[in-house]
Design a protein around this motif. Structure first.
Motif, mmCIF file in Angstrom:
data_model
loop_
_atom_site.group_PDB
_atom_site.id
_atom_site.type_symbol
_atom_site.label_atom_id
_atom_site.label_comp_id
_atom_site.label_asym_id
_atom_site.label_seq_id
_atom_site.Cartn_x
_atom_site.Cartn_y
_atom_site.Cartn_z
ATOM 1 N N UNK A 196 6.391 9.623 -1.558
ATOM 2 C CA UNK A 196 6.209 8.344 -2.237
ATOM 3 C C UNK A 196 6.241 7.190 -1.244
ATOM 4 N N UNK A 197 5.102 6.544 -1.092
ATOM 5 C CA UNK A 197 4.983 5.322 -0.303
ATOM 6 C C UNK A 197 3.661 4.668 -0.685
ATOM 7 N N UNK A 198 3.314 3.605 -0.014
ATOM 8 C CA UNK A 198 2.164 2.809 -0.448
ATOM 9 C C UNK A 198 0.840 3.571 -0.348
ATOM 10 N N UNK A 199 0.594 4.243 0.771
ATOM 11 C CA UNK A 199 -0.682 4.941 0.946
ATOM 12 C C UNK A 199 -0.925 6.021 -0.108
ATOM 13 N N UNK A 200 0.037 6.944 -0.334
ATOM 14 C CA UNK A 200 -0.197 7.922 -1.398
ATOM 15 C C UNK A 200 -0.290 7.304 -2.784
ATOM 16 N N UNK A 201 0.388 6.171 -2.995
ATOM 17 C CA UNK A 201 0.277 5.491 -4.288
ATOM 18 C C UNK A 201 -1.152 4.995 -4.485
ATOM 19 N N UNK A 202 -1.723 4.408 -3.442
ATOM 20 C CA UNK A 202 -3.119 3.959 -3.524
ATOM 21 C C UNK A 202 -4.033 5.145 -3.799
ATOM 22 N N UNK A 203 -3.790 6.245 -3.099
ATOM 23 C CA UNK A 203 -4.643 7.426 -3.257
ATOM 24 C C UNK A 203 -4.574 7.990 -4.670
ATOM 25 N N UNK A 204 -3.362 8.132 -5.202
ATOM 26 C CA UNK A 204 -3.217 8.764 -6.509
ATOM 27 C C UNK A 204 -3.789 7.888 -7.622
ATOM 28 N N UNK B 282 -2.331 17.275 -2.195
ATOM 29 C CA UNK B 282 -3.708 16.851 -1.958
ATOM 30 C C UNK B 282 -3.715 15.873 -0.789
ATOM 31 N N UNK B 283 -4.841 15.820 -0.097
ATOM 32 C CA UNK B 283 -4.927 14.882 1.017
ATOM 33 C C UNK B 283 -6.361 14.401 1.177
ATOM 34 N N UNK B 284 -6.484 13.201 1.749
ATOM 35 C CA UNK B 284 -7.795 12.600 1.929
ATOM 36 C C UNK B 284 -7.764 11.699 3.153
ATOM 37 N N UNK B 285 -8.861 11.687 3.892
ATOM 38 C CA UNK B 285 -8.947 10.809 5.060
ATOM 39 C C UNK B 285 -9.099 9.361 4.604
ATOM 40 N N UNK B 286 -8.370 8.471 5.224
ATOM 41 C CA UNK B 286 -8.470 7.052 4.886
ATOM 42 C C UNK B 286 -9.712 6.457 5.545
ATOM 43 N N UNK C 260 -3.805 -0.779 5.875
ATOM 44 C CA UNK C 260 -2.506 -0.115 6.080
ATOM 45 C C UNK C 260 -1.829 -0.628 7.339
ATOM 46 N N UNK C 261 -2.578 -0.700 8.422
ATOM 47 C CA UNK C 261 -2.010 -1.177 9.682
ATOM 48 C C UNK C 261 -1.559 -2.629 9.571
ATOM 49 N N UNK C 262 -2.338 -3.437 8.861
ATOM 50 C CA UNK C 262 -1.976 -4.843 8.694
ATOM 51 C C UNK C 262 -0.690 -4.982 7.884
ATOM 52 N N UNK C 263 -0.564 -4.183 6.829
ATOM 53 C CA UNK C 263 0.652 -4.236 6.003
ATOM 54 C C UNK C 263 1.866 -3.796 6.806
ATOM 55 N N UNK C 264 1.709 -2.745 7.604
ATOM 56 C CA UNK C 264 2.818 -2.289 8.449
ATOM 57 C C UNK C 264 3.220 -3.369 9.446
ATOM 58 N N UNK D 150 11.960 -0.649 3.261
ATOM 59 C CA UNK D 150 10.706 -1.333 3.601
ATOM 60 C C UNK D 150 9.911 -0.544 4.627
ATOM 61 N N UNK D 151 10.592 -0.040 5.663
ATOM 62 C CA UNK D 151 9.914 0.739 6.698
ATOM 63 C C UNK D 151 9.336 2.021 6.114
ATOM 64 N N UNK D 152 10.108 2.708 5.277
ATOM 65 C CA UNK D 152 9.631 3.958 4.686
ATOM 66 C C UNK D 152 8.461 3.715 3.736
ATOM 67 N N UNK D 153 8.517 2.635 2.974
ATOM 68 C CA UNK D 153 7.509 2.432 1.928
ATOM 69 C C UNK D 153 6.138 2.086 2.487
ATOM 70 N N UNK D 154 6.078 1.456 3.642
ATOM 71 C CA UNK D 154 4.771 1.129 4.216
ATOM 72 C C UNK D 154 4.294 2.174 5.221
ATOM 73 N N UNK D 155 5.113 3.207 5.455
ATOM 74 C CA UNK D 155 4.723 4.270 6.379
ATOM 75 C C UNK D 155 3.708 5.198 5.720
ATOM 76 N N UNK D 156 2.823 5.817 6.516
ATOM 77 C CA UNK D 156 1.791 6.693 5.932
ATOM 78 C C UNK D 156 2.352 7.908 5.207
ATOM 79 N N UNK D 157 3.456 8.454 5.717
ATOM 80 C CA UNK D 157 3.993 9.687 5.140
ATOM 81 C C UNK D 157 5.501 9.559 5.015
#
Length: 446
Positions: free
Chosen positions: A282-290, A313-317, A325-329, A357-364
């Motif tokens: 659970x973090x921002x990137x998988x939330x966007x994906x799901x 499941x996985x998908x290339x960004x 993602x990089x800007x948010x981090x 905050x660090x965990x939530x904006x991390x990719x994994x």
């Protein structure tokens, strides 16, 4: 602005003054005895609830150590081609199948130093015996995490009550029980992270830097917390981290070689380019994906080839997604630096806010990456009183509560609902910690 009446390295706040005074109202001997009783009860209950640990996550570290002497990069790291599929090296799968073991097998996502270290342990014992030892060590480390959170928070609430609440939450949440069941090394990362913060706050910055360096040697992200030390004026802790962290990094390169480190960095790059969706991530990137990509348009993976039952499941960004993602981090990092600079990190609850905050904006970020922060949940009762504090804790813990998992309610939720609920809980926790810190007057950026 934080008070400037003393040097930033000096613990001057009321919370600092209360830290280390856990025995107030209780004799030191009685306090120590009660701590041992609580620790023993927690370890026994944790072992009973998790049973014989499957140790799927720990097995990755074991297998990395087993195959490290081969000098084959592909037998330690998967060498992903752009997308992180979470598949382990093929030789690991063949190894498990040959042994006839039914277990999930995951990749090794740690620096080469720990593959090298495990290569010395593997010849001395078996995976089962090593797993049994860690199944006892990890609940003890988790208890120590709760105790360190107590030391950092320095609550007005009875220290033993604060500790008991934190451990009760741990025994009722998948967020804590999953890493215990998997013998997840993240428990050790959480311990060293909290130890570093606690030592730096309570007059031992050199030891704090050493502890955080160990955490960063296992998972890179604790480096961010050293930058918060630097921004808040805690120079001795920062210099200590730089010295010990740099030494560990150089030692790792010397014993493992640069090609192995390049493979590790390539793995991190693949992770950053991938959105991975699972029921424990659970973090921002998988939330966007799901929420935006149907499962049928993603690639799927599972551990069934070795008898495991986990899937994802996985998908290339896309390039735009990567840029966002990089800007948010980067913005999150800058925001944390500004907060640290203006507040000197005087209120202890700024630390769990930063961890989330660090965990939530991390990719994994797996659910247990929030573990260190969640040990501070009793502070909601300490700062807000019983009724509101309990309501907020229940709201935060509900998505991972074992009762809802065991009765099948969580399994009945689709991926969208589960992702929204868990992410909302973590954001709520971060908001509560930030609000209470601002409310205390020690984190007022004005």
């Amino acid at each position: 602005m934080a008070p400037n009446s003393s040097a930033p390295d000096s613990p001057t706040t009321a919370s600092h003054n209360r830290a280390g005074d856990e025995t107030r109202g209780t004799s030191p001997v009685l306090f120590a005895a009660l701590l041992l009783i609580i620790a023993a009860a927690f370890v026994l209950l944790a072992r009973q609830m998790t049973g014989v640990p499957e140790s799927g996550d720990l097995r990755a570290v074991w297998l990395a150590g087993k195959y490290y002497p081969s000098d084959d990069l592909g037998s330690v790291y998967r060498l992903y081609d752009g997308v992180f599929s979470m598949a382990p090296p093929d030789v690991w799968i063949a190894d498990i199948q040959t042994q006839g073991i039914e277990t999930p097998v995951y990749p090794f996502i740690y620096p080469p130093l720990w593959a090298w270290a495990m290569s010395w342990i593997v010849p001395l014992t078996t995976m089962d015996a090593f797993g049994q030892v860690m199944a006892l060590v990890n609940p003890c480390l988790m208890f120590l995490c709760a105790f360190l959170a107590l030391r950092i928070a320095a609550p007005k609430l009875s220290p033993l009550l604060y500790l008991a609440i934190g451990l009760a939450i741990a025994l009722n949440s998948f967020l804590f029980l999953l890493p215990l069941a998997e013998n997840q090394p993240q428990i050790l990362v959480a311990f060293f992270t909290l130890l570093g913060i606690e030592r730096a706050r309570n007059g031992a910055p050199v030891w704090g830097g050493l502890a955080l360096a160990f955490a960063a040697s296992m998972k890179v992200y604790p480096v961010i917390f050293a930058f918060l030390w630097l921004a808040s004026g805690q120079k001795r802790a920062t210099y200590s981290f730089a010295l010990f962290g740099g030494s560990l990094g150089l030692f790792s390169i010397v014993v493992a070689g640069w090609p192995m480190h390049a493979a590790f960095l390539s793995e991190l790059s693949a992770i950053s380019k991938t959105a991975l969706v699972s029921r424990a991530n659970f973090s921002l990137d998988p939330l966007i994906a799901v929420l935006t990509i149907p499962p049928e348009l993603m690639s799927s993976g599972d551990t069934s080839v070795t008898g495991g039952q986990t899937s994802w499941h996985y998908v290339a960004k896309s390039g735009i997604w990567m840029g966002i993602s990089n800007a948010i981090q980067l913005l999150t990092f800058v925001l944390l630096l500004v907060i640290a600079r203006r507040t000197r990190m005087q209120d202890p609850l700024l630390w769990p806010f930063a961890i989330i905050a660090v965990a939530w904006v991390s990719p994994l970020s797996w659910v247990y990456h929030y573990m260190a922060a969640m040990f501070f949940l009793p502070s909601l009762i300490d700062r807000l009183g019983g009724r509101l504090g309990v309501i907020l804790i229940v709201a935060i813990v509900a998505p991972t509560h074992v009762t809802l998992i065991l009765n099948g309610f969580i399994a009945s939720l689709d991926s969208n609902a589960l992702a929204i609920w868990n992410n909302a809980a973590f954001v709520l926790a971060a908001a509560c910690f930030a609000w209470l810190a601002m409310r205390s007057g020690k984190a007022d950026p004005a």
